[in-house]
Scaffold this motif. Structure first.
Motif, PDB file in Angstrom:
ATOM      1  N   ALA A  38      32.155  59.694   4.805  1.00  0.00           N
ATOM      2  CA  ALA A  38      31.825  58.585   4.065  1.00  0.00           C
ATOM      3  C   ALA A  38      30.362  58.119   4.070  1.00  0.00           C
ATOM      4  CB  ALA A  38      32.653  57.245   4.463  1.00  0.00           C
ATOM      5  N   CYS A  39      29.777  57.472   2.719  1.00  0.00           N
ATOM      6  CA  CYS A  39      28.667  56.723   2.760  1.00  0.00           C
ATOM      7  C   CYS A  39      28.356  55.791   3.719  1.00  0.00           C
ATOM      8  CB  CYS A  39      28.085  56.636   1.343  1.00  0.00           C
ATOM      9  SG  CYS A  39      28.991  55.374   0.611  1.00  0.00           S
ATOM     10  N   GLY A  40      27.317  55.060   3.905  1.00  0.00           N
ATOM     11  CA  GLY A  40      26.948  53.943   4.825  1.00  0.00           C
ATOM     12  C   GLY A  40      27.697  52.798   4.411  1.00  0.00           C
ATOM     13  N   GLN A  41      27.879  52.600   3.036  1.00  0.00           N
ATOM     14  CA  GLN A  41      28.449  51.432   2.681  1.00  0.00           C
ATOM     15  C   GLN A  41      30.113  51.300   2.480  1.00  0.00           C
ATOM     16  OE1 GLN A  41      26.433  51.464  -1.152  1.00  0.00           O
ATOM     17  NE2 GLN A  41      28.327  51.803  -2.193  1.00  0.00           N
ATOM     18  N   HIS A  42      30.651  52.809   2.804  1.00  0.00           N
ATOM     19  CA  HIS A  42      31.888  52.758   2.766  1.00  0.00           C
ATOM     20  C   HIS A  42      32.642  53.441   4.026  1.00  0.00           C
ATOM     21  CE1 HIS A  42      31.263  52.741  -1.832  1.00  0.00           C
ATOM     22  NE2 HIS A  42      31.855  51.866  -1.657  1.00  0.00           N
ATOM     23  N   VAL A  43      31.708  53.207   5.173  1.00  0.00           N
ATOM     24  CA  VAL A  43      32.372  53.668   6.471  1.00  0.00           C
ATOM     25  C   VAL A  43      33.596  53.501   6.842  1.00  0.00           C
ATOM     26  CG1 VAL A  43      31.894  53.856   9.007  1.00  0.00           C
ATOM     27  CG2 VAL A  43      30.116  54.559   7.246  1.00  0.00           C
ATOM     28  N   THR A  44      33.852  51.859   6.785  1.00  0.00           N
ATOM     29  CA  THR A  44      35.225  51.536   7.239  1.00  0.00           C
ATOM     30  C   THR A  44      36.091  51.188   6.157  1.00  0.00           C
ATOM     31  OG1 THR A  44      34.175  49.254   6.825  1.00  0.00           O
ATOM     32  CG2 THR A  44      33.797  50.231   9.097  1.00  0.00           C
ATOM     33  N   ALA A  45      35.940  51.660   4.872  1.00  0.00           N
ATOM     34  CA  ALA A  45      36.774  51.369   3.800  1.00  0.00           C
ATOM     35  C   ALA A  45      38.085  52.052   4.134  1.00  0.00           C
ATOM     36  CB  ALA A  45      36.240  52.098   2.446  1.00  0.00           C
ATOM     37  N   PRO A  46      38.525  53.282   4.619  1.00  0.00           N
ATOM     38  CA  PRO A  46      39.787  53.944   4.828  1.00  0.00           C
ATOM     39  C   PRO A  46      40.364  53.354   5.788  1.00  0.00           C
ATOM     40  CG  PRO A  46      38.223  55.523   4.349  1.00  0.00           C
ATOM     41  CD  PRO A  46      37.345  54.335   4.594  1.00  0.00           C
ATOM     42  N   ILE A  47      39.549  52.695   7.083  1.00  0.00           N
ATOM     43  CA  ILE A  47      40.203  52.142   8.285  1.00  0.00           C
ATOM     44  C   ILE A  47      40.359  50.654   7.959  1.00  0.00           C
ATOM     45  CG2 ILE A  47      39.655  53.760   9.713  1.00  0.00           C
ATOM     46  CD1 ILE A  47      37.359  52.128  10.687  1.00  0.00           C
ATOM     47  N   MET A  48      39.851  49.999   7.074  1.00  0.00           N
ATOM     48  CA  MET A  48      40.165  48.563   6.939  1.00  0.00           C
ATOM     49  C   MET A  48      41.250  48.768   5.917  1.00  0.00           C
ATOM     50  SD  MET A  48      37.585  46.722   7.836  1.00  0.00           S
ATOM     51  CE  MET A  48      37.392  45.185   6.708  1.00  0.00           C
ATOM     52  N   ARG A  49      41.821  49.561   5.301  1.00  0.00           N
ATOM     53  CA  ARG A  49      42.869  49.485   4.673  1.00  0.00           C
ATOM     54  C   ARG A  49      44.071  49.576   5.513  1.00  0.00           C
ATOM     55  NH1 ARG A  49      40.558  54.218   1.193  1.00  0.00           N
ATOM     56  NH2 ARG A  49      39.342  52.785  -0.303  1.00  0.00           N
ATOM     57  N   THR A  50      44.137  49.662   6.704  1.00  0.00           N
ATOM     58  CA  THR A  50      45.400  49.565   7.667  1.00  0.00           C
ATOM     59  C   THR A  50      45.598  48.371   7.990  1.00  0.00           C
ATOM     60  OG1 THR A  50      43.861  49.926   9.650  1.00  0.00           O
ATOM     61  CG2 THR A  50      44.489  51.837   8.724  1.00  0.00           C
ATOM     62  N   GLY A  51      44.792  47.355   7.714  1.00  0.00           N
ATOM     63  CA  GLY A  51      45.411  45.945   8.056  1.00  0.00           C
ATOM     64  C   GLY A  51      45.053  45.479   9.573  1.00  0.00           C
ATOM     65  N   GLU A  52      44.295  46.418  10.287  1.00  0.00           N
ATOM     66  CA  GLU A  52      44.138  46.129  11.616  1.00  0.00           C
ATOM     67  C   GLU A  52      42.847  46.678  11.995  1.00  0.00           C
ATOM     68  OE1 GLU A  52      45.919  49.276  14.723  1.00  0.00           O
ATOM     69  OE2 GLU A  52      47.475  48.956  13.154  1.00  0.00           O
ATOM     70  N   LEU A  53      42.020  46.244  13.163  1.00  0.00           N
ATOM     71  CA  LEU A  53      40.869  46.573  13.668  1.00  0.00           C
ATOM     72  C   LEU A  53      41.254  47.870  14.304  1.00  0.00           C
ATOM     73  CD1 LEU A  53      39.541  43.369  15.347  1.00  0.00           C
ATOM     74  CD2 LEU A  53      38.913  44.278  13.177  1.00  0.00           C
ATOM     75  N   VAL A  54      40.253  48.856  14.023  1.00  0.00           N
ATOM     76  CA  VAL A  54      40.416  50.332  14.540  1.00  0.00           C
ATOM     77  C   VAL A  54      38.919  50.559  14.986  1.00  0.00           C
ATOM     78  CG1 VAL A  54      40.972  52.498  13.968  1.00  0.00           C
ATOM     79  CG2 VAL A  54      42.313  50.853  12.728  1.00  0.00           C
ATOM     80  N   PRO A  55      39.011  51.033  16.659  1.00  0.00           N
ATOM     81  CA  PRO A  55      37.647  51.363  16.830  1.00  0.00           C
ATOM     82  C   PRO A  55      37.482  52.649  16.201  1.00  0.00           C
ATOM     83  CG  PRO A  55      39.151  50.570  18.542  1.00  0.00           C
ATOM     84  CD  PRO A  55      39.981  50.718  17.398  1.00  0.00           C
ATOM     85  N   PHE A  56      36.031  52.906  16.054  1.00  0.00           N
ATOM     86  CA  PHE A  56      35.618  54.163  15.389  1.00  0.00           C
ATOM     87  C   PHE A  56      34.195  54.631  15.868  1.00  0.00           C
ATOM     88  CE2 PHE A  56      33.867  51.300  12.566  1.00  0.00           C
ATOM     89  CZ  PHE A  56      32.605  51.574  12.130  1.00  0.00           C
ATOM     90  N   THR A  57      33.862  56.034  15.964  1.00  0.00           N
ATOM     91  CA  THR A  57      32.620  56.488  15.980  1.00  0.00           C
ATOM     92  C   THR A  57      32.266  57.159  14.555  1.00  0.00           C
ATOM     93  OG1 THR A  57      33.274  58.638  16.682  1.00  0.00           O
ATOM     94  CG2 THR A  57      32.942  56.976  18.462  1.00  0.00           C
ATOM     95  N   ALA A  58      30.739  57.162  14.281  1.00  0.00           N
ATOM     96  CA  ALA A  58      30.445  57.804  13.101  1.00  0.00           C
ATOM     97  C   ALA A  58      28.981  58.572  13.487  1.00  0.00           C
ATOM     98  CB  ALA A  58      29.972  56.649  12.202  1.00  0.00           C
ATOM     99  N   ARG A  59      28.720  59.554  12.838  1.00  0.00           N
ATOM    100  CA  ARG A  59      27.436  60.339  13.141  1.00  0.00           C
ATOM    101  C   ARG A  59      27.168  60.532  11.616  1.00  0.00           C
ATOM    102  NH1 ARG A  59      27.410  65.921  12.481  1.00  0.00           N
ATOM    103  NH2 ARG A  59      29.595  66.964  12.470  1.00  0.00           N
ATOM    104  N   PRO A  60      25.714  60.760  11.437  1.00  0.00           N
ATOM    105  CA  PRO A  60      25.150  60.924  10.152  1.00  0.00           C
ATOM    106  C   PRO A  60      25.238  62.533  10.112  1.00  0.00           C
ATOM    107  CG  PRO A  60      23.406  60.810  11.801  1.00  0.00           C
ATOM    108  CD  PRO A  60      24.346  60.339  12.178  1.00  0.00           C
ATOM    109  N   ILE A  61      25.438  63.014   8.608  1.00  0.00           N
ATOM    110  CA  ILE A  61      25.379  64.429   8.384  1.00  0.00           C
ATOM    111  C   ILE A  61      24.565  64.721   7.226  1.00  0.00           C
ATOM    112  CG2 ILE A  61      27.954  64.921   9.334  1.00  0.00           C
ATOM    113  CD1 ILE A  61      29.038  64.468   6.680  1.00  0.00           C
TER     114      ILE A  61
END
Length: 61
Positions: A38-61
């Protein structure tokens, strides 16, 4: 030749158009097996759709 979409964020926005941002991140949510890109502005978009807080890690590619 490289497809233009391979260099931009693949997250769909507004009526299934894709985001044109070029800075991409590989995001790995906890409890979800597959990472996604995902791009920076959409990093959490897919996990926000779950309706719960989901911890994640992200690395630039």
């Amino acid at each position: 030749m490289t497809d233009a979409n391979t260099d931009t964020c693949p997250i769909p926005v507004d009526t299934n158009r894709t985001c044109g941002a070029a800075l991409r991140w590989e995001v790995t949510p906890e409890r979800i097996v597959e990472p996604y890109v995902a791009c920076g502005q959409h990093v959490t978009a897919p996990i926000m759709r779950t309706g719960e807080l989901v911890p994640f890690t992200a690395r630039p590619i």
